[in-house]
Design a protein around this motif. Sequence first.
Motif, PDB file in Angstrom:
ATOM      1  N   ARG A 140     -10.320   3.479   6.777  1.00 58.08           N
ATOM      2  CA  ARG A 140      -9.313   3.436   5.712  1.00 58.08           C
ATOM      3  C   ARG A 140      -9.040   4.830   5.158  1.00 58.08           C
ATOM      4  NH1 ARG A 140     -11.770  -1.585   4.621  1.00 58.08           N
ATOM      5  NH2 ARG A 140     -13.195  -0.730   3.094  1.00 58.08           N
ATOM      6  N   ASP A 168       0.814  -1.213   0.000  1.00 54.40           N
ATOM      7  CA  ASP A 168       0.000   0.000   0.000  1.00 54.40           C
ATOM      8  C   ASP A 168       0.847   1.262   0.000  1.00 54.40           C
ATOM      9  OD1 ASP A 168      -2.234   1.748   2.049  1.00 54.40           O
ATOM     10  OD2 ASP A 168      -2.717   1.006   0.054  1.00 54.40           O
ATOM     11  N   GLU A 197     -11.895   6.440  -1.400  1.00 54.43           N
ATOM     12  CA  GLU A 197     -11.927   5.211  -0.602  1.00 54.43           C
ATOM     13  C   GLU A 197     -13.259   4.484  -0.791  1.00 54.43           C
ATOM     14  OE1 GLU A 197      -9.517   3.583   1.078  1.00 54.43           O
ATOM     15  OE2 GLU A 197      -8.152   5.133   0.347  1.00 54.43           O
ATOM     16  N   ARG A 241     -15.504  -1.025  -5.666  1.00 56.98           N
ATOM     17  CA  ARG A 241     -14.848  -1.799  -6.715  1.00 56.98           C
ATOM     18  C   ARG A 241     -14.378  -3.152  -6.174  1.00 56.98           C
ATOM     19  NH1 ARG A 241      -9.848  -2.649  -7.666  1.00 56.98           N
ATOM     20  NH2 ARG A 241      -9.105  -0.966  -6.356  1.00 56.98           N
ATOM     21  N   VAL A 242     -13.714  -3.128  -5.013  1.00 55.76           N
ATOM     22  CA  VAL A 242     -13.138  -4.344  -4.444  1.00 55.76           C
ATOM     23  C   VAL A 242     -14.219  -5.317  -3.969  1.00 55.76           C
ATOM     24  CG1 VAL A 242     -11.762  -5.207  -2.492  1.00 55.76           C
ATOM     25  CG2 VAL A 242     -10.951  -3.266  -3.834  1.00 55.76           C
ATOM     26  N   THR A 243     -15.262  -4.779  -3.324  1.00 54.83           N
ATOM     27  CA  THR A 243     -16.284  -5.657  -2.756  1.00 54.83           C
ATOM     28  C   THR A 243     -17.409  -5.962  -3.726  1.00 54.83           C
ATOM     29  OG1 THR A 243     -17.567  -3.824  -1.827  1.00 54.83           O
ATOM     30  CG2 THR A 243     -15.849  -4.824  -0.422  1.00 54.83           C
ATOM     31  N   ASN A 265     -13.081   2.779  -4.155  1.00 56.51           N
ATOM     32  CA  ASN A 265     -12.234   1.595  -4.054  1.00 56.51           C
ATOM     33  C   ASN A 265     -12.972   0.466  -3.342  1.00 56.51           C
ATOM     34  OD1 ASN A 265      -9.678   0.214  -4.414  1.00 56.51           O
ATOM     35  ND2 ASN A 265      -9.449   0.431  -2.195  1.00 56.51           N
ATOM     36  N   PHE A 266     -13.660   0.789  -2.255  1.00 56.60           N
ATOM     37  CA  PHE A 266     -14.443  -0.200  -1.514  1.00 56.60           C
ATOM     38  C   PHE A 266     -15.497  -0.838  -2.419  1.00 56.60           C
ATOM     39  CE2 PHE A 266     -18.424  -0.985   0.779  1.00 56.60           C
ATOM     40  CZ  PHE A 266     -18.014  -1.982   1.659  1.00 56.60           C
TER      41      PHE A 266
END
Length: 185
Positions: free
Chosen positions: A52, A3, A81, A87-89, A84-85
């Motif tokens: 985060r 990171d 953030e 997209r990732v989840t 990103n959350f």
Amino acid sequence: MDDSSRHELSPPLSSERQEEFVALLNGAHALLLRYVLSLVGNRHDAEDVLQRASVAMWRRFGTFEPGTDFIAWATTVAFYEVRNFQRVTGRSRLAFDDELMQTLAAERAMQVRQWSARAEALEVCVEKLDPASRDLVEAIYTQGQAIDAVARQQGRAAQTMYNKLNFIRRALAECVQRRMAEAAS
């Protein structure tokens, strides 16, 4: 790639800047949580995302210009953030393009600021109530007591308490509107 190598890091912060960051973040925490919650729709997820985002803000705080709008800067970091959350989840319920998502996030940031100003105005207005009215508002809205229970404790009819509470709510709404109008001018 870890990171720290993916994100631009600020140079180490002086103790004054560290204290400034902590004070600004603490002061904005509730507002930022409402902002993130309005974008993710789940309190648990919002708290995780805000945590985060807070770490990301800490890492980038050296890029924040003192004296500028911390809330604007922090909501921008939080927005990325959230994206990103999502997209990732894969938890974004709707698939918006980035431009629309940025527009919605900017509108949410303005609304969150207004909520904060309204909450502050409401706090002042509640303090202006007579003690009996303030006690009733606190019993119902802060302590979560049922209006029927409060009426029984005071030896009054429940309808009388409902009427009094409606009168108080109208007075508070008018007071908040006046304060918001004064602040806008």
